[in-house]
Design a protein around this motif. Structure first.
Motif, mmCIF file in Angstrom:
data_model
loop_
_atom_site.group_PDB
_atom_site.id
_atom_site.type_symbol
_atom_site.label_atom_id
_atom_site.label_comp_id
_atom_site.label_asym_id
_atom_site.label_seq_id
_atom_site.Cartn_x
_atom_site.Cartn_y
_atom_site.Cartn_z
ATOM 1 N N GLU A 81 0.846 -1.204 0.000
ATOM 2 C CA GLU A 81 0.000 0.000 0.000
ATOM 3 C C GLU A 81 0.880 1.252 0.000
ATOM 4 N N GLU B 228 -9.502 7.453 -6.270
ATOM 5 C CA GLU B 228 -10.601 6.572 -5.863
ATOM 6 C C GLU B 228 -10.361 5.139 -6.338
ATOM 7 N N GLU C 30 -7.445 3.584 -4.316
ATOM 8 C CA GLU C 30 -7.787 3.199 -2.952
ATOM 9 C C GLU C 30 -8.524 1.867 -2.911
ATOM 10 N N LYS C 31 -9.316 1.577 -3.930
ATOM 11 C CA LYS C 31 -10.080 0.339 -3.963
ATOM 12 C C LYS C 31 -9.178 -0.898 -4.031
ATOM 13 N N TYR D 168 -6.713 -1.555 -2.270
ATOM 14 C CA TYR D 168 -6.265 -1.969 -0.941
ATOM 15 C C TYR D 168 -7.417 -2.122 0.061
ATOM 16 N N GLN D 169 -8.638 -2.143 -0.412
ATOM 17 C CA GLN D 169 -9.786 -2.263 0.478
ATOM 18 C C GLN D 169 -10.128 -3.722 0.757
ATOM 19 N N GLY D 170 -10.534 -4.018 2.005
ATOM 20 C CA GLY D 170 -11.021 -5.343 2.361
ATOM 21 C C GLY D 170 -9.965 -6.301 2.872
ATOM 22 N N TYR D 171 -8.740 -5.843 3.011
ATOM 23 C CA TYR D 171 -7.671 -6.696 3.532
ATOM 24 C C TYR D 171 -6.520 -5.787 3.952
ATOM 25 N N LYS E 99 -10.382 -11.381 0.860
ATOM 26 C CA LYS E 99 -10.893 -10.118 1.362
ATOM 27 C C LYS E 99 -12.011 -10.378 2.363
#
Length: 250
Positions: free
Chosen positions: A185, A198, A201-202, A204-207, A249
């Motif tokens: 990240e 935007e 950022e997605k 690295y989302q969910g984990y 995730k």
């Protein structure tokens, strides 16, 4: 005191590595394109250890050579450790829709830039018959994923070049290895998606992805091994990542 030269030292893995090595007492030659960040690093880290900064784009072979040749005074005149960190991904298009400028950027920075910097540093290591080179590769250099085409190709090239360096420099006692991170990240995805924050950022989302400091810690481990130990090839991923296409995730 050993001296380490780090490319791409003003952000991400390079920045975290610079701070980590300064904390451990290494003299530093920090290279990058961000003038203000280089000046800031020289001021802040320079209170701990000797720091020199070189401003250049690794794609410019003449400036790379002249800037590194300008390092005349101790402790910067002898580079003990070269960390080839500068690298980028541009775009995530299928091969039939690829952008030629993106392809050029990835091959020029990730492959040719690494070679230009190495070419400027290796002769002094060869003459002293000691030194260490750490190339920052990627899991993309170990496997190819959909739409990764040219980026994966550039990192496969880094993998092959690292092996070639290790073979050719073995007679001179120079240690050569690669650290190959998975998902980290940093601003990597923002660069890949050309400022689309935007979308970046997605990724690295969910984990919990690797952080730049995680990779810096691995690099520190590699460069602090006894002289008879060489970390030749190390892959590091976050726990959630099993491969380039398999990610757990929440």
């Amino acid at each position: 005191m050993k001296t380490a030269l780090i490319t791409g030292a003003t952000s991400g893995i390079g920045l975290a590595t610079a701070i980590t090595l300064a904390d451990e007492g290494f003299a530093l030659v920090l290279c990058g394109r961000n003038t203000e960040k280089l000046a800031e690093l020289k001021e802040t880290l320079g209170t701990e250890v000797p720091v020199e900064t070189l401003e250049f784009d690794v794609r410019d072979k003449e400036i790379v050579a002249s800037q590194i040749a300008s390092l005349k005074e101790a402790p910067f005149d002898e580079i003990d450790i070269l960390i080839n960190n500068a690298g980028n991904a541009h775009g995530l298009d299928s091969i039939d829709k690829g952008n030629l400028e993106d392809w050029d950027a990835m091959m020029d920075i990730n492959v040719k830039g690494l070679l230009y910097v190495s070419n400027a540093v290796i002769p002094q290591m060869r003459d002293r018959k000691r030194g260490q080179i750490i190339n920052i590769g990627s899991t993309a250099g170990k496997e190819v994923y959909p739409n990764g085409n040219v980026y994966c190709g550039s990192k496969h090239a880094v993998d092959a070049i690292t092996t070639g360096m290790r073979l050719d420099l073995n007679p001179y006692g120079i240690r050569v290895g690669a650290v190959n991170p998975g998902l980290v990240e940093t601003n990597f995805s923002e660069v890949r998606f050309k400022g689309d924050t935007e979308r970046a950022e997605k990724v690295y989302q969910g984990y919990l992805a690797l952080q730049a400091q995680d990779v810096a810690d691995v690099i520190l481990f590699a460069v602090t091994r006894p002289a008879h130990v060489n970390i030749a090839d190390l892959t590091v991923m976050c726990t959630a990542q099993a491969s380039s296409v398999l990610l757990k995730k929440d």
